[in-house]
Design a protein around this motif. Sequence first.
Motif, short mmCIF file in Angstrom:
data_model
loop_
_atom_site.label_atom_id
_atom_site.label_comp_id
_atom_site.label_asym_id
_atom_site.label_seq_id
_atom_site.Cartn_x
_atom_site.Cartn_y
_atom_site.Cartn_z
N PRO A 108 20.79 26.24 -19.27
CA PRO A 108 20.65 27.53 -18.58
C PRO A 108 20.29 28.65 -19.54
CG PRO A 108 22.97 27.02 -18.93
CD PRO A 108 22.20 25.85 -19.47
N ARG A 109 19.04 28.64 -19.95
CA ARG A 109 18.61 29.57 -21.00
C ARG A 109 18.87 31.04 -20.66
NH1 ARG A 109 14.59 27.41 -24.75
NH2 ARG A 109 14.30 25.22 -24.26
N ALA A 110 18.54 31.42 -19.44
CA ALA A 110 18.65 32.84 -19.11
C ALA A 110 20.12 33.28 -19.09
CB ALA A 110 17.99 33.11 -17.76
N ALA A 111 20.97 32.47 -18.48
CA ALA A 111 22.39 32.83 -18.42
C ALA A 111 22.99 32.84 -19.82
CB ALA A 111 23.14 31.84 -17.52
N TRP A 112 22.54 31.90 -20.65
CA TRP A 112 23.05 31.82 -22.03
C TRP A 112 22.61 33.06 -22.81
CZ3 TRP A 112 26.71 28.64 -23.57
CH2 TRP A 112 26.94 28.42 -24.93
N ALA A 113 21.34 33.43 -22.63
CA ALA A 113 20.82 34.62 -23.33
C ALA A 113 21.56 35.87 -22.86
CB ALA A 113 19.32 34.77 -23.08
#
Length: 493
Positions: A144-149
Amino acid sequence: MTPSGTGHGEALGPSPDAGGTAGRESWTAAWELLLPTASAPARARGRALQAALREAVRTGRLAPGTRLPSSRELAVDLGVSRGLVTEAYEQLTAEGYLRSGRGAGTWVGDAVRAARPTAVDLAPRPAGVRADFLPGTPDLSLFPRAAWAGARRGVLAELPHHALGYPDPRGLPRLRTAVAELLVRRRGVVADPERVVVVSGVAQAMTLLGCALHARGIRTVGVEDPGSPEHAALFAAAAVGTVPLPLDGDGTAMGPLRASGVRALVTTPSHQFPSGIAYSARRRAELLDWARAVDGLVIEDDYDGDFRYDRSPVGALQGLDPERVAYTGSVSKSLAPGLRLGWLLVPASLAAEVVARKRTMDLGNPVVDQALLARFVERGDYDRQLRRCRRAYQERRDTLVSALAEHLPGTEVSGIAAGLHVIAALPERYGPSDAFLPRAAAAGVAVRPLSDYERAVRTGGLRLVLGYAHRSPGQLREGVRLLAEAARDGTTG
Ligand SMILES: Cc1ncc(COP(=O)(O)O)c(C=O)c1O
């Protein structure tokens, strides 16, 4: 609301010309990119939504033919105005990224298809391999790249300066509390945050426990056979040897365990690796009785305990006797192995030794990563990720099982209720493994036999450990077809 919600579930099907479930899968992957646009400043929100949609199409997260939700549904889900979504759809349609159908409906267009690979193809493949069934890896494109970012930005904004100093080697109190709460809720463990040690994966937990046991004079531990070759290698790093112990239908066989003289046993009781069995209630009780009788320790490796499909979750063994069981797990299957983050719940008798070893090994895990995972868990993002992966993996498992039934009839599949792989026992007519495996390799199919995980030599037909989580349903079907071709070439009789 997320793509899993009821809001636009029906609207997410692929258009008639899109393949199978690719539309739903790809919309789920794209959702991650769209969410942050809702929190962009009002003036920039429209542009942010358009850029995120464009990016999702360009990178393959939204596959050609995926049907988008209606502008009304997407506006409600993102919490933005409908006009903004309509404008974004119109703009991207004009640019060729999207197309609108006759009547209502907007789909991802075909124009950029040739320019980039599909999302699932972004996962690395061994060179020359046409189908990859190697077990052990989750689908890294679901990270989950966006949530992680977003969580990273939040953490960097809120961490006080002093928190960037050397951490408590056990881990940040905030993460230990979040992990304890998570594991109590999801895995039925007994977890006092004071007894949680943040580690860089199950691998480090094993080495720490090996060091602590060595300091107590313990020089050998029992390991499951078949089992993970990693276990033996990790204990060897702590100068602790391993004794392979056979399984029966209930778990590690008690007779050989008692006869071995070991006082510590490494197990995967929720989903034995790689056979896939769950230890029976009787065997769990027997193991704990044994540990009490020899003043010993059970080490519970809960490497994929979160992925259960058809049966209710098997609670962790540790919950039955937290002073006799050291429990360990990590985010390697749920988020990504490259994060190198995990946890160890350690019994009181070993806690001081384990923490002292953790301190001398690395002075603790990176603070920002720990705070990030804490925030991720606290806000429900981790549970969301698990739900999302479980849905995808269940579908892939079902696809693999039905493709095996279709292309390799007579194959017995086991260990399917949980995890990221199955065991497939091929009928004898496909020939012995020393003939079959080279044929599979020549056909470009990367596949591992169960015998790779066995220390004792066993007779019987060929059994394969087939990993499926990292492959799309289409890739799995094609892979089984190639496997069947290779198998047929050696059919006897
Ligand atoms: C059974 C088993 N335990 C532990 C590990 C290692 O896990 P981690 O990445 O958390 O160190 C693996 C890796 O695939 C595994 O298969």
